[in-house]
Design a protein around this motif. Structure first.
Motif, short mmCIF file in Angstrom:
data_model
loop_
_atom_site.label_atom_id
_atom_site.label_comp_id
_atom_site.label_asym_id
_atom_site.label_seq_id
_atom_site.Cartn_x
_atom_site.Cartn_y
_atom_site.Cartn_z
N ILE A 298 4.34 1.24 -3.54
CA ILE A 298 4.79 1.81 -2.28
C ILE A 298 6.11 2.53 -2.52
N VAL A 299 6.14 3.78 -2.12
CA VAL A 299 7.32 4.60 -2.38
C VAL A 299 8.28 4.54 -1.19
N THR A 300 7.74 4.77 -0.01
CA THR A 300 8.61 4.73 1.18
C THR A 300 7.92 3.95 2.29
N ARG A 301 8.71 3.38 3.16
CA ARG A 301 8.21 2.69 4.35
C ARG A 301 9.04 3.15 5.54
N VAL A 302 8.38 3.51 6.59
CA VAL A 302 9.08 4.01 7.77
C VAL A 302 8.47 3.34 8.99
N SER A 303 9.32 2.86 9.90
CA SER A 303 8.84 2.29 11.15
C SER A 303 9.02 3.33 12.25
N GLU A 304 7.98 3.53 13.02
CA GLU A 304 8.09 4.49 14.12
C GLU A 304 8.52 3.79 15.39
N ASN A 305 8.65 2.48 15.34
CA ASN A 305 9.16 1.72 16.48
C ASN A 305 10.63 1.39 16.21
N THR A 306 11.49 1.82 17.14
CA THR A 306 12.92 1.68 16.88
C THR A 306 13.39 0.23 16.95
N ARG A 307 12.57 -0.66 17.47
CA ARG A 307 12.97 -2.07 17.52
C ARG A 307 12.89 -2.73 16.15
N PHE A 308 12.18 -2.09 15.25
CA PHE A 308 11.98 -2.69 13.93
C PHE A 308 12.40 -1.72 12.84
N ARG A 309 12.84 -2.30 11.76
CA ARG A 309 13.15 -1.51 10.56
C ARG A 309 12.51 -2.20 9.36
N PRO A 310 12.22 -1.44 8.32
CA PRO A 310 11.62 -2.07 7.13
C PRO A 310 12.57 -3.08 6.50
N GLY A 311 12.00 -4.17 6.04
CA GLY A 311 12.80 -5.18 5.38
C GLY A 311 13.32 -4.68 4.04
N GLN A 312 14.36 -5.33 3.58
CA GLN A 312 14.96 -4.95 2.30
C GLN A 312 14.86 -6.14 1.34
N GLY A 313 15.08 -5.87 0.10
CA GLY A 313 15.12 -6.96 -0.88
C GLY A 313 13.79 -7.17 -1.56
N ASN A 314 13.70 -8.29 -2.26
CA ASN A 314 12.53 -8.56 -3.10
C ASN A 314 11.26 -8.76 -2.28
N ASN A 315 11.41 -9.34 -1.10
CA ASN A 315 10.23 -9.65 -0.30
C ASN A 315 9.94 -8.58 0.75
N ALA A 316 10.47 -7.39 0.54
CA ALA A 316 10.31 -6.34 1.55
C ALA A 316 8.84 -5.98 1.74
N TYR A 317 8.09 -6.05 0.68
CA TYR A 317 6.66 -5.78 0.80
C TYR A 317 5.96 -6.35 -0.43
N THR A 318 4.70 -6.61 -0.25
CA THR A 318 3.87 -6.98 -1.41
C THR A 318 2.62 -6.12 -1.35
N LEU A 319 2.12 -5.81 -2.50
CA LEU A 319 0.93 -4.97 -2.59
C LEU A 319 0.02 -5.60 -3.64
N ARG A 320 -1.10 -6.10 -3.17
CA ARG A 320 -1.98 -6.84 -4.08
C ARG A 320 -3.31 -6.08 -4.20
N PRO A 321 -3.51 -5.40 -5.28
CA PRO A 321 -4.78 -4.67 -5.45
C PRO A 321 -5.96 -5.63 -5.47
N ASP A 322 -7.00 -5.22 -4.81
CA ASP A 322 -8.25 -5.98 -4.81
C ASP A 322 -8.90 -5.82 -6.18
N LYS A 323 -9.94 -6.58 -6.38
CA LYS A 323 -10.67 -6.43 -7.64
C LYS A 323 -11.37 -5.07 -7.62
N ALA A 324 -10.73 -4.12 -8.26
CA ALA A 324 -11.26 -2.75 -8.22
C ALA A 324 -12.41 -2.61 -9.21
N GLN A 325 -13.24 -1.62 -8.94
CA GLN A 325 -14.34 -1.33 -9.86
C GLN A 325 -13.77 -0.79 -11.16
#
Lengths: 531, 177
Positions: free
Chosen positions: A446-473
């Motif tokens: 993930i390169v960038t994360r943007v929230s379109e809701n002003t009440r929320f902003r993307p988290g920072q730090g190590n746990n800001a996001y996780t991306l777990r690829p599925d078992k790809a072909q």
């Protein structure tokens, strides 16, 4: 009302029944779980637990391709050398057979050559070609001597003596260093004292420009006469035969009992139809997006490719022209794709689950599935409530934009049917068939994360996001169609230029959802070597 | 029972993870059995759920009930498992179709009621079973169920009513058999 009460009773009864109820799973359950857990690896920065074979798969594949190319060239070289050796051996056998026949003949030298008076021409020179004429000639065997050295089939016409006189050009007193095997043979086998003449017969130099002028030849005519006389003594040695190199119009005396002269002959070769080619295909990628993600358990996700991507295919191809028109082609190819995609995920606030961060900084984790060219990935985005004192309604819509960067490396194996149109150096080539794609590397971040809701902003730090690829072909099929030109300026080489269209057949992820596919438009350019 | 060492589990300590597994396996397997159609399906859910828990353990920051967090992971896993099998989708569209309302499983009085009810739940269509579990046993509201399953609140309510009626019939049939 009564029904509601009954329902409440039922609900309570069921809840109480299941309170603290436990069931024992199968005894091997922990073993099964343990197998799926990632191994504990030290943080080496080389990727989480990738086995060495997978880590170096691309390098190994490239090494195998190079090895294949080199071994093909070496095999081709060895094949030709062997072929030349075989043909030369056949010629050598024929010559030695001829020599044996001449040796077994009832003293041809004595009967035909020795009576030099009979062979002498009116000019008094010895007809050296008569010695060669005594050699039997197999019909159809390679003509290793010139017509000047061999009498015509009628056998009645004697060749001009000038051939001999002009062939022996150097002054007999000179004694150049032997420069060929036959000359060496002469030098070794014929010491000057063996010849009772005053001057030794010396081999001539190979370069014609070193021939003495005609006047000098005339001056040497007497020397030639004496040479002709010496031939009498030479002819007494049965193992000698007169040869003449086709390219070197000089007389050589070869001691056939010592060494059979080998004349390299390039075999008459008809290309077998097999070829090996290197091709380069600059390619334009056009994405065919999959259907909009509308999973019942996940939010809606819309993915769009950010911009058109260019890449290139590198091919090592081999093929065979079967009957001049039809043929087959396969090989190995490599494609690297790097593409950026923008995904829009639409949530409700209730979709989030508490992500921690303390009461002063409420954060929520949102899960959704991302479908990319490489396969599906499960994404968890941590969003932080900007003002934690505000109460956010459960149905508050949240829309996040996530930009991903994918890097794929594919090993491509084509199986194509080819058709050649026209004849001559320039032919049209049409190819069509399947391409198997093996996924060597499939990475997404993930390169960038943007929230379109002003009440929320993307988290920072190590746990800001996780991306777990599925078992790809690891393997999927595609197709390729191309039509172009092949120009063959030489028998073994050709240039290829083919516009091509290729794409992937519809692919699905592990839950049966259609993944985006790619259509490519490219231009194959390369060179083929025909064996 | 010893509380599992979460930090050790996060480091991938197999012994700590085994303790964690022993601590929760009974309750979570019972949960999986409620959502699954068969014991084999439940074991698959349990396996997948523990793998996800160990994978996502770092997301638990210490706030709230840890068992509640684990349970939520298992519920999500069970729902995803059903989604993969497309059973939830199919059975939610069963409106108007006849469904059997007689239990083939007798109610064994010498067994815990929960064990009997699991057998009855497993006879429910997956959609009914899912809504019944989410509402009655997990405590989700209809809007929450509607969002989770991607259906309307009205559908959630009507399906729950039908699920309960179906469950009651099967329970009565089981008790009388």
């Amino acid at each position: 009302m009564e029904k509601n009460i009954q329902d409440d009773h039922l609900d309570d009864y069921v809840r109480k029944s299941f309170e603290d109820y436990e069931e024992t799973p199968a005894s091997d359950m922990w073993g099964r779980i343990e197998e799926e857990l990632p191994p504990v690896v030290p943080d080496s920065g080389a990727g989480p637990g990738r086995p060495p074979v997978r880590r170096y798969l691309w390098q190994m594949t490239a090494a195998a391709a190079i090895l294949l190319l080199i071994s093909s060239l070496v095999c081709g070289r060895l094949y030709y050398e062997n072929k030349i050796r075989e043909i030369s051996a056949i010629q050598g056998t024929e010559q030695s057979g001829d020599a044996q026949k001449s040796a077994q003949a009832p003293s041809p030298a004595a009967s035909d050559v020795m009576p030099t008076e009979q062979k002498n021409t009116s000019t008094g020179h010895t007809d050296l070609s008569s010695n060669n004429a005594a050699l039997p000639k197999r019909p159809g065997s390679p003509n290793l001597t010139t017509n000047a050295a061999r009498p015509p089939e009628t056998g009645s016409v004697k060749p001009s003596v000038t051939n001999v006189t002009s062939a022996i050009t150097l002054p007999v007193s000179s004694s150049p260093r032997p420069s060929s095997i036959s000359e060496k043979a002469v030098a070794n086998a014929l010491p000057t004292d063996h010849i009772p003449a005053t001057n030794a017969v010396t081999p001539t130099p190979e370069k014609p420009e070193k021939q003495a002028p005609l006047a000098e030849n005339n001056a040497l005519a007497s020397a030639a006469n004496s040479t002709a006389d010496r031939m009498d003594s030479l002819a007494q040695i049965n193992d000698f035969q007169l040869l003449e190199n086709k390219n070197i119009p000089f007389v050589h005396y070869a001691f056939t009992g010592f060494q059979t002269p080998v004349i390299p002959v390039r075999p008459l070769h008809t290309p077998s139809g097999w070829y090996l080619g290197l091709q380069f295909t600059p390619t334009l990628l056009v994405e065919k997006p999959g259907p909009e993600h509308t999973s019942v358990m996940r939010p809606r996700v819309v993915s769009t490719q950010e911009k058109t991507t260019f890449t290139a295919d590198y091919w090592l191809k081999t093929g065979k022209v079967l009957d001049g028109r039809w043929g087959i082609e396969t090989g190995i190819g490599y494609r690297a794709i790097e593409r950026n995609t923008m995904h829009q995920a639409r949530f409700r606030f209730i979709n989030g689950r508490p992500g921690g961060g303390g009461s002063q900084a409420r954060s929520y984790d949102f899960d959704y599935d991302l479908d990319t060219y490489g396969g599906s990935s499960e994404v968890t985005l941590r969003m932080v409530q900007v003002d934690s004192t505000n109460v956010v309604p459960e149905n508050e819509p949240l829309q996040f934009q996530v930009k991903t960067s994918e890097r794929l490396q594919l090993l491509r194996i084509p199986a194509l049917l080819t058709a050649r149109l026209g004849q001559g150096r320039l032919t049209g080539v049409v190819k069509a068939g399947l391409i198997g794609n093996v996924v060597l590397r499939n990475e997404i971040e993930i390169v960038t994360r943007v929230s379109e809701n002003t009440r929320f902003r993307p988290g920072q730090g190590n746990n800001a996001y996780t991306l777990r690829p599925d078992k790809a072909q690891k393997f999927f099929l595609g197709y390729q169609v191309s039509a172009g030109l092949e120009y063959r300026p030489m028998k073994h080489f050709s240039w290829v230029l083919e516009p091509s269209l290729s794409g992937d057949f519809a692919r699905k992820n592990s839950v049966g959802k259609q993944l985006p596919s790619i259509v490519t438009i490219g231009l194959n350019a390369g060179v083929n070597y025909y064996f | 029972m010893n509380e599992p060492n979460l930090q050790a589990c996060l480091r991938g300590d197999r012994l700590a993870q085994k303790q964690f597994f022993d601590r929760f396996k009974g309750k979570m397997f019972a949960l999986c059995l409620r959502y699954a159609h068969s014991r084999e399906d439940a074991e698959d859910m349990l396996q997948e759920g523990f793998v996800k828990v160990f994978r996502d353990l770092y997301q638990y920051t210490g706030e709230g009930n840890f068992e509640g967090w684990v349970r939520k992971v298992f519920v999500n896993t069970a729902l995803q498992h059903l989604q993969k099998q497309k059973k939830a989708l199919i059975t939610l569209e069963l409106d108007g179709q006849d469904i059997a309302e007689e239990s083939t499983e007798p109610f064994f009085a010498d067994e815990p009621p929960a064990k009997n009810m699991i057998r009855i739940l497993q006879q429910l269509p997956a959609g009914f079973r899912t809504i019944f579990n989410l509402h009655v046993l997990e405590g989700y509201s209809h809007p929450e169920i509607a969002d989770i399953l991607g259906i309307s609140v009205g559908t959630s309510k009507s399906q729950l009513m039908r699920a309960k009626a179906y469950f009651r019939k099967l329970l009565e049939s089981s008790l009388t058999s």
